[in-house]
Design a protein around this motif. Structure first.
Motif, PDB file in Angstrom:
ATOM      1  N   PRO A   1       6.160  -5.285  -5.507  1.00 53.00           N
ATOM      2  CA  PRO A   1       6.404  -4.357  -6.609  1.00 53.00           C
ATOM      3  C   PRO A   1       4.963  -3.499  -6.874  1.00 53.00           C
ATOM      4  CG  PRO A   1       7.309  -6.315  -7.160  1.00 53.00           C
ATOM      5  CD  PRO A   1       6.857  -6.636  -6.114  1.00 53.00           C
ATOM      6  N   ASN A   2       3.889  -4.263  -6.336  1.00 53.26           N
ATOM      7  CA  ASN A   2       2.334  -3.639  -6.982  1.00 53.26           C
ATOM      8  C   ASN A   2       1.976  -3.166  -5.751  1.00 53.26           C
ATOM      9  OD1 ASN A   2       2.641  -4.567  -9.667  1.00 53.26           O
ATOM     10  ND2 ASN A   2       1.913  -6.607  -8.988  1.00 53.26           N
ATOM     11  N   LEU A   3       2.080  -3.429  -4.667  1.00 56.55           N
ATOM     12  CA  LEU A   3       1.348  -2.831  -3.393  1.00 56.55           C
ATOM     13  C   LEU A   3       1.670  -1.735  -3.231  1.00 56.55           C
ATOM     14  CD1 LEU A   3      -0.230  -3.968  -0.914  1.00 56.55           C
ATOM     15  CD2 LEU A   3       1.707  -4.006   0.321  1.00 56.55           C
ATOM     16  N   ASN A   4       0.250  -0.945  -2.973  1.00 57.63           N
ATOM     17  CA  ASN A   4       0.158   0.670  -2.923  1.00 57.63           C
ATOM     18  C   ASN A   4       0.910   1.448  -3.977  1.00 57.63           C
ATOM     19  OD1 ASN A   4      -0.850   0.254  -0.186  1.00 57.63           O
ATOM     20  ND2 ASN A   4       1.081  -0.033   0.546  1.00 57.63           N
ATOM     21  N   SER A   5       1.319   0.649  -5.180  1.00 55.87           N
ATOM     22  CA  SER A   5       1.618   1.612  -6.336  1.00 55.87           C
ATOM     23  C   SER A   5       1.160   1.143  -7.551  1.00 55.87           C
ATOM     24  CB  SER A   5       3.100   1.094  -6.509  1.00 55.87           C
ATOM     25  OG  SER A   5       3.521  -0.300  -6.700  1.00 55.87           O
ATOM     26  N   ALA A   6       0.512   0.013  -7.649  1.00 55.22           N
ATOM     27  CA  ALA A   6       0.152  -0.238  -9.083  1.00 55.22           C
ATOM     28  C   ALA A   6      -1.375   0.261  -8.824  1.00 55.22           C
ATOM     29  CB  ALA A   6      -0.419  -1.915  -9.298  1.00 55.22           C
ATOM     30  N   ARG A   7      -1.853   1.100 -10.178  1.00 56.81           N
ATOM     31  CA  ARG A   7      -3.120   1.825  -9.995  1.00 56.81           C
ATOM     32  C   ARG A   7      -3.773   1.560 -11.446  1.00 56.81           C
ATOM     33  NH1 ARG A   7      -2.082   6.746 -11.067  1.00 56.81           N
ATOM     34  NH2 ARG A   7      -3.585   7.912  -9.664  1.00 56.81           N
TER      35      ARG A   7
END
Length: 332
Positions: free
Chosen positions: A98-104
């Motif tokens: 859910p966070n890989l390449n999307s959490a910023r």
């Protein structure tokens, strides 16, 4: 303009000890409860420092407010609100699906923490930084000004498997999302209200392409997705790598308002988990709330602040538990 809270180096060491003792004392007196005045004595400029950094980041990129809000949300649903999403390492929650390449927003948090360490060394936790950054991400987008309860301490371990299993996902049916919220002490109203945070921010094609045709003559588009929106999304995502982004709230992408719910009423929710709050099986528990917030902006903004405070109180570490990390990416 950024705040400058510098002071002479020979004073800082003693001041750091005194300030840390004040905050630890406050935690003991509070008996594990978060308070809205936790840093009043030991770091009174903390909120100003956070606000200044968030404001600068959002001037550079308005979307950053949504990213900081999402970091706080994704932190609290895994291990409680302990700043564990910020830790680097092989078990990092950053590497979970859910966070890989999307959490910023990690660099913004780093900058906030660096400013706080200069002003009040060893005093303000990374978990509290996330809570305050989310507040100002919302407020500076036009959202409600709610009182953030403070006094969290930082966890010592990340939980990648927990991030993979506990975080609500864009493909989850509403019944599963309601259960994941219930598991951390949040109710169905909180599900709908906090989903309203999607009034700001953007989503990648890979998160909603399941609702689009595969561009063949025999395929069909999700019937709960407005046909004109589907066509524009197909054009955006066709032939791409899945990382192109579309506004989660078409027509009001950077303004924190109730337009997100109005979109759901007209089948213009971007993610299936968004539209599922109003359309299809499982929406019986949430549909009336979508209609309420779509018609009443003030009610949504008021309830959003309440639900954010409630979410921010998921299993916080207080008192002498955990630690105050000097660097949010690693334990001391």
């Amino acid at each position: 303009m950024e705040h400058n809270y510098s002071c002479s180096r020979d004073v800082n060491c003693l001041a750091a000890l005194l300030l840390a003792a004040l905050c630890l004392g406050a935690a003991v007196v509070a008996r594990g409860q978060l308070t809205d005045d936790f840093y009043d004595d030991c770091c009174p400029q903390a909120e100003d420092i956070v606000k200044a950094r968030v404001s600068a980041a959002m001037k550079a990129e308005a979307r950053m407010g949504a990213s900081l809000l999402r970091l706080h949300f994704h932190d609290c649903f895994v291990n409680g609100c302990d700043g564990s999403i910020l830790l680097d390492g092989s078990n990092s929650e950053k590497l979970a699906g859910p966070n890989l390449n999307s959490a910023r927003g990690f660099e913004v948090v780093d900058a906030i923490k660096a400013d706080l360490e200069k002003a009040c060394p060893g005093v303000v936790s990374c978990a509290d930084v996330l809570a305050l950054a989310a507040k100002y991400g919302v407020l500076l987008s036009g959202g409600p000004d709610y009182d953030v309860l403070l006094g969290r301490r930082d966890g010592l371990v990340a939980n990648q498997s927990g991030a993979n299993s506990n975080l609500p996902g864009p493909f989850d049916p509403i019944s599963d999302i309601i259960k994941k919220f219930r598991d951390v002490g949040l109710n169905t109203t909180d599900v709908v209200v906090l989903s309203g945070g999607h009034t700001i921010g953007r989503g990648r094609c890979t998160l909603f392409s399941n609702r689009l045709s595969n561009f063949s003559a025999t395929s069909s588009v999700d019937p709960t997705l407005d046909s004109s929106l589907a066509s524009s999304l197909q054009a955006l995502c066709r032939g791409g790598d899945g990382n192109q982004t579309a506004a989660l709230d078409a027509g009001s992408a950077d303004a924190f308002d109730n337009h997100y719910f109005q979109n759901l009423l007209s089948q213009k929710g971007l993610l299936s988990s968004d539209q599922g709050l109003f359309s299809g099986a499982g929406a019986n528990a949430t549909k009336a709330l979508v209609q309420l917030y779509g018609a009443n902006s003030e009610r949504f903004l008021c309830d959003f602040g309440r639900s954010m405070v409630k979410m921010g109180n998921i299993l916080p570490l207080t008192g002498s538990a955990g630690q105050i990390r000097k660097n949010c990416r690693a334990v001391n």
